[in-house]
Scaffold this motif. Sequence first.
Motif, mmCIF file in Angstrom:
data_model
loop_
_atom_site.group_PDB
_atom_site.id
_atom_site.type_symbol
_atom_site.label_atom_id
_atom_site.label_comp_id
_atom_site.label_asym_id
_atom_site.label_seq_id
_atom_site.Cartn_x
_atom_site.Cartn_y
_atom_site.Cartn_z
ATOM 1 N N MET A 23 6.319 4.632 3.257
ATOM 2 C CA MET A 23 5.008 4.271 4.224
ATOM 3 C C MET A 23 4.073 5.578 3.920
ATOM 4 S SD MET A 23 4.978 1.745 6.064
ATOM 5 C CE MET A 23 5.820 0.289 5.640
ATOM 6 N N ARG A 24 2.706 5.236 4.022
ATOM 7 C CA ARG A 24 1.792 6.386 3.663
ATOM 8 C C ARG A 24 0.873 6.507 4.732
ATOM 9 N NH1 ARG A 24 -0.757 8.685 -1.780
ATOM 10 N NH2 ARG A 24 1.293 9.546 -1.854
ATOM 11 N N ALA A 25 0.553 7.432 5.355
ATOM 12 C CA ALA A 25 -0.262 7.275 6.802
ATOM 13 C C ALA A 25 -1.468 8.306 6.405
ATOM 14 C CB ALA A 25 0.403 7.884 7.850
ATOM 15 N N HIS A 26 -2.814 8.101 6.797
ATOM 16 C CA HIS A 26 -3.845 8.711 6.679
ATOM 17 C C HIS A 26 -4.283 9.384 8.126
ATOM 18 C CE1 HIS A 26 -5.477 7.049 2.450
ATOM 19 N NE2 HIS A 26 -4.405 8.009 2.363
ATOM 20 N N ALA B 235 6.839 3.999 11.599
ATOM 21 C CA ALA B 235 5.929 4.911 11.004
ATOM 22 C C ALA B 235 4.541 5.194 12.031
ATOM 23 C CB ALA B 235 5.249 4.600 9.455
ATOM 24 N N ALA B 236 4.040 4.078 12.486
ATOM 25 C CA ALA B 236 2.856 4.153 13.355
ATOM 26 C C ALA B 236 3.160 5.162 14.523
ATOM 27 C CB ALA B 236 2.438 2.791 13.522
ATOM 28 N N LYS B 237 4.227 4.995 15.115
ATOM 29 C CA LYS B 237 4.574 5.420 16.164
ATOM 30 C C LYS B 237 4.946 7.074 16.238
ATOM 31 C CE LYS B 237 7.405 2.474 18.385
ATOM 32 N NZ LYS B 237 8.813 1.816 18.796
ATOM 33 N N GLU C 221 -4.322 5.742 10.180
ATOM 34 C CA GLU C 221 -4.246 4.282 9.522
ATOM 35 C C GLU C 221 -2.831 4.402 8.761
ATOM 36 O OE1 GLU C 221 -7.236 3.457 6.978
ATOM 37 O OE2 GLU C 221 -8.426 3.153 8.501
ATOM 38 N N ILE C 222 -1.913 3.390 8.921
ATOM 39 C CA ILE C 222 -0.769 3.419 7.920
ATOM 40 C C ILE C 222 -1.450 2.569 6.824
ATOM 41 C CG2 ILE C 222 1.608 2.542 7.818
ATOM 42 C CD1 ILE C 222 1.238 4.541 9.877
#
Lengths: 80, 80
Positions: free
Chosen positions: B1-4, B54-56, B77-78
Amino acid sequence: MRAHVWVMPKQSVLDPQGKTIQHTLASLGFAAVKDVRQGKFFVLDLGGVSRDEAAKQVERISRDVLANLVIEDFRFEIVE
Amino acid sequence: MRAHVWVMPKQSVLDPQGKTIQHTLASLGFAAVKDVRQGKFFVLDLGGVSRDEAAKQVERISRDVLANLVIEDFRFEIVE
């Protein structure tokens, strides 16, 4: 017109700030975070220019002022 | 997972870096640029977690580590 500009360290360039954050996160228990890269984000408000002219100016501004192209890449979007 | 993750000075908070850039741009002839705000942008790579997890984690990381909520707002954002 509003523009968003992202300036990031090039992939080949070490990112000590990102590394420090990643180590901090690991020590806080966020072991899932394998890599962090930190960049800059700019919001520019432009008045009295067309979309095309805004894009032209923001490209020059990003290249000449906001990013150091030796170590950084940039991208931008005209958002409204 | 990649997050910005975007971290920006709150609208009510002065942004001296942004102001300095705006003045520099004006002196370089970019008079169309009426306002500049500078923030931080992070790319986080997370391994071995679901999108929800991932969002959490990214929400907690943004709140507790990346942003100073007294003077900054964040959003994330994920992305994959």
